[in-house]
Design a protein around this motif. Structure first.
Motif, PDB file in Angstrom:
ATOM      1  N   GLY A 138       2.695  -7.726   7.297  1.00  0.00           N
ATOM      2  CA  GLY A 138       2.198  -6.407   6.900  1.00  0.00           C
ATOM      3  C   GLY A 138       2.344  -6.220   5.416  1.00  0.00           C
ATOM      4  O   GLY A 138       2.829  -7.075   4.701  1.00  0.00           O
ATOM      5  N   ARG A 139       1.937  -5.029   4.958  1.00  0.00           N
ATOM      6  CA  ARG A 139       1.893  -4.876   3.504  1.00  0.00           C
ATOM      7  C   ARG A 139       2.558  -3.575   3.066  1.00  0.00           C
ATOM      8  O   ARG A 139       2.105  -2.911   2.155  1.00  0.00           O
ATOM      9  CB  ARG A 139       0.431  -4.928   3.063  1.00  0.00           C
ATOM     10  CG  ARG A 139      -0.389  -3.852   3.727  1.00  0.00           C
ATOM     11  CD  ARG A 139      -1.847  -4.163   3.872  1.00  0.00           C
ATOM     12  NE  ARG A 139      -2.365  -3.486   5.049  1.00  0.00           N
ATOM     13  CZ  ARG A 139      -2.499  -2.187   5.190  1.00  0.00           C
ATOM     14  NH1 ARG A 139      -2.143  -1.382   4.238  1.00  0.00           N
ATOM     15  NH2 ARG A 139      -2.969  -1.660   6.292  1.00  0.00           N
ATOM     16  N   THR A 155       5.612  -1.041   1.573  1.00  0.00           N
ATOM     17  CA  THR A 155       6.351  -1.071   0.307  1.00  0.00           C
ATOM     18  C   THR A 155       7.759  -0.535   0.571  1.00  0.00           C
ATOM     19  O   THR A 155       7.930   0.472   1.259  1.00  0.00           O
ATOM     20  CB  THR A 155       5.640  -0.175  -0.731  1.00  0.00           C
ATOM     21  OG1 THR A 155       4.274  -0.594  -0.795  1.00  0.00           O
ATOM     22  CG2 THR A 155       6.282  -0.294  -2.098  1.00  0.00           C
ATOM     23  N   PRO A 208       0.092  -0.228  -2.935  1.00  0.00           N
ATOM     24  CA  PRO A 208      -1.260  -0.772  -2.791  1.00  0.00           C
ATOM     25  C   PRO A 208      -2.289   0.356  -2.882  1.00  0.00           C
ATOM     26  O   PRO A 208      -1.947   1.533  -2.717  1.00  0.00           O
ATOM     27  CB  PRO A 208      -1.246  -1.385  -1.391  1.00  0.00           C
ATOM     28  CG  PRO A 208      -0.137  -0.707  -0.680  1.00  0.00           C
ATOM     29  CD  PRO A 208       0.861  -0.274  -1.701  1.00  0.00           C
ATOM     30  N   LYS A 218       9.918 -13.643   7.700  1.00  0.00           N
ATOM     31  CA  LYS A 218       8.684 -13.156   7.092  1.00  0.00           C
ATOM     32  C   LYS A 218       8.466 -11.684   7.416  1.00  0.00           C
ATOM     33  O   LYS A 218       8.799 -11.226   8.498  1.00  0.00           O
ATOM     34  CB  LYS A 218       7.504 -13.944   7.654  1.00  0.00           C
ATOM     35  CG  LYS A 218       7.408 -15.311   7.067  1.00  0.00           C
ATOM     36  CD  LYS A 218       5.984 -15.845   7.232  1.00  0.00           C
ATOM     37  CE  LYS A 218       5.897 -17.208   6.598  1.00  0.00           C
ATOM     38  NZ  LYS A 218       6.700 -18.218   7.284  1.00  0.00           N
ATOM     39  N   LEU A 262       7.597  -1.510   7.750  1.00  0.00           N
ATOM     40  CA  LEU A 262       6.886  -2.289   6.719  1.00  0.00           C
ATOM     41  C   LEU A 262       5.719  -3.038   7.348  1.00  0.00           C
ATOM     42  O   LEU A 262       4.649  -3.164   6.755  1.00  0.00           O
ATOM     43  CB  LEU A 262       7.837  -3.281   6.045  1.00  0.00           C
ATOM     44  CG  LEU A 262       8.883  -2.683   5.105  1.00  0.00           C
ATOM     45  CD1 LEU A 262       9.803  -3.769   4.588  1.00  0.00           C
ATOM     46  CD2 LEU A 262       8.220  -1.958   3.937  1.00  0.00           C
ATOM     47  N   SER A 263       5.921  -3.523   8.574  1.00  0.00           N
ATOM     48  CA  SER A 263       4.821  -4.287   9.164  1.00  0.00           C
ATOM     49  C   SER A 263       3.659  -3.370   9.551  1.00  0.00           C
ATOM     50  O   SER A 263       2.539  -3.833   9.688  1.00  0.00           O
ATOM     51  CB  SER A 263       5.300  -5.156  10.328  1.00  0.00           C
ATOM     52  OG  SER A 263       5.816  -4.334  11.309  1.00  0.00           O
ATOM     53  N   ASP A 274      11.094  -3.794  -2.880  1.00  0.00           N
ATOM     54  CA  ASP A 274      10.089  -3.980  -3.930  1.00  0.00           C
ATOM     55  C   ASP A 274      10.545  -3.292  -5.203  1.00  0.00           C
ATOM     56  O   ASP A 274      10.204  -3.712  -6.297  1.00  0.00           O
ATOM     57  CB  ASP A 274       8.743  -3.395  -3.482  1.00  0.00           C
ATOM     58  CG  ASP A 274       8.227  -4.128  -2.265  1.00  0.00           C
ATOM     59  OD1 ASP A 274       7.916  -5.312  -2.407  1.00  0.00           O
ATOM     60  OD2 ASP A 274       8.178  -3.528  -1.175  1.00  0.00           O
ATOM     61  N   GLY A 296       2.749  -1.133   7.499  1.00  0.00           N
ATOM     62  CA  GLY A 296       2.157  -0.836   6.190  1.00  0.00           C
ATOM     63  C   GLY A 296       2.708   0.445   5.572  1.00  0.00           C
ATOM     64  O   GLY A 296       2.175   0.935   4.572  1.00  0.00           O
TER      65      GLY A 296
END
Ligand SMILES: Nc1ncnc2c1ncn2[C@@H]1O[C@H](COP(=O)(O)OP(=O)(O)O)[C@@H](O)[C@H]1O
Ligand SMILES: Cc1cn([C@H]2C[C@H](O)[C@@H](COP(=O)(O)OP(=O)(O)O)O2)c(=O)[nH]c1=O
Length: 399
Positions: A170-171, A173, A374, A167, A254-255, A298, A257
């Motif tokens: 975080g969000r 890209t 985002p 997994k 990435l975690s 992504d 963000g």
């Protein structure tokens, strides 16, 4: 049959998945029996029911053995054995009386003369119940959520089960640039990073091979002109570099963000080691997916350029490395492999003609990346986050 042959057939398939699948196989075979129009079909169906039930029994016992504590194991197994016998006896008693209740009526479908008897209806209901039970057992026990079922089964039969993706918390890209030599990847990676930093986003620019300390050593092994690597060793070294890169650079960023922009990633291995060196592409793909824990970008920006143009640009840059000095046919294969990957998953790719002017390419990239980023958090949160990163960086340097 299921008990004896099952493990040899499914090999490394997750036992939790196998349990649910075996029940579905047994249920589906009962359905086949319900619709059997010839004795051979009935014999085949009965064999499959036996195989499914045997495999379900074996995987169930294996799972139970692994999950029950030593102190209660004897009692649990005794209970299960008794319960299985009681259920079997009840099923035999109940089904024979239900079968006796209904009569048999002949209907004719295209001369097949199928008789709709209560036996068939009972088998139909039992089969549907079996499939339903198998699917719900599968859903409740699945230890690889998100991993497609049939490719996993197929991979397991061939000795390479798919692994569950790790997994990403975080969000962030993840944007990757791919393309042949001299396509302009480094130029565009930097241009995109500048554009995003101007929006005050946290951007991590990275590349393969060689983004980490270990990666640097691997890079000198795979790209050094004097090394004489076999294609498999080369593929493993790129995969090792990727594993270290993802674990220590990409996932942590990435975690947090951040937007991570990488110059090359998995597709380079598929194109260069797969198409270029003609190693089996699915094997190279499996290797990369294992190395990265299933982390996929992504967006992949593919800068497409004819090899002569790209190699000409790269030659002007300086001495050619091991792969740059490969034949034009090799680079043609690489080019078409990239285009093929992009065509297979158009939503994830932006393919650009890299013979256009750099500014034009940058504008197209920035526009597309804006669609997947985002929303920017409020200004003060960005400033706080950037300050924290800057402080952490200063501390790291001071150590
Ligand atoms: N769109 C372009 N048109 C012409 N030359 C370019 C373009 N993009 C990059 N270049 C030049 O081509 C060379 C290779 O570019 P680079 O970004 O290092 O490619 P890559 O990282 O794909 O090998 C550099 O000298 C660069 O200035
Ligand atoms: C990441 C990766 C790179 N490569 C090759 C492609 C390039 O020739 C070389 C990387 O060289 P590099 O100089 O970083 O890239 P470029 O020439 O595009 O600026 O490594 C592979 O063969 N497999 C891989 O998985």
């Amino acid at each position: 049959m299921g008990i004896a042959l099952g493990p040899a057939v499914v090999r490394d398939l997750s036992r939790r998945r196998w349990f649910g699948m075996s029940i579905v196989l047994a249920g589906g075979s009962v359905l086949l029996l319900a619709g059997a129009i010839h004795l051979t079909m009935a014999v085949f169906g009965a064999l499959l029911v036996g195989a499914g039930a045997g495999m379900a029994f074996l995987s169930g016992v294996t799972l139970l053995g692994g999950e029950v504590g030593d102190e209660v194991r004897g009692r649990v197994f005794a209970f299960v054995q008794t319960a299985v016998r009681v259920v079997l006896m009840l099923a035999i008693a109940l089904s024979s009386s239900l079968v006796g209740l209904g009569g048999s009526r002949e209907i004719t479908i295209a001369d097949l003369g199928i008789s709709i008897s209560s036996t068939r209806l009972l088998l139909l209901a039992a089969g549907l119940f079996g499939i339903f039970t198998g699917i719900s057992a599968f859903r409740q026990m699945d230890d690889k959520p998100g991993v497609p079922v049939l490719p996993d089964l197929w991979g397991s039969i061939r000795g390479r089960p798919l692994s569950a993706g790790e997994k990403v918390v975080g969000r962030g890209t993840f944007v990757v640039f791919e393309g042949g030599e001299g396509a302009g990847k480094s130029t565009q990676v930097n241009a995109l990073a500048d554009a995003l930093r101007a929006e005050r986003r946290e951007v991590v620019v990275t590349r393969e091979p060689g983004a980490t300390e270990v990666g640097q050593r691997i890079r000198s092994l795979v790209l050094g002109k004097q090394s004489n690597l076999s294609p498999r060793a080369e593929a493993l070294l790129y995969a090792a570099d990727r594993a270290d890169h993802v674990a220590t650079v990409v996932r942590p960023a990435l975690s947090r963000g951040a937007v991570v922009i990488s110059d090359r990633y998995v597709d380079s291995s598929l194109a260069y080691q797969g198409a270029g060196r003609t190693l089996p592409v699915d094997e190279v793909s499996w290797l990369s997916s294992w190395a990265t824990g299933g982390l996929r970008p992504d967006l992949v920006v593919l800068l497409d350029v004819p090899p002569e143009v790209g190699l000409g640009r790269a030659a002007r840059r300086g001495t050619a490395d091991r792969l740059e000095s490969e034949s034009v046919a090799f680079h043609e294969r690489v080019r078409y492999a990239f285009l093929d990957l992009a065509a297979a998953d158009p939503k994830r790719y932006l393919v650009l003609d890299a013979t256009h002017a750099p500014e034009e390419i940058t504008a197209a990239v920035v526009e597309r990346v804006a669609e997947i980023l985002p929303e920017q958090p409020p200004e003060h949160e960005v400033t706080d986050a950037l300050n924290t990163i800057a402080e952490a960086d200063l501390e790291r340097r001071a150590l």
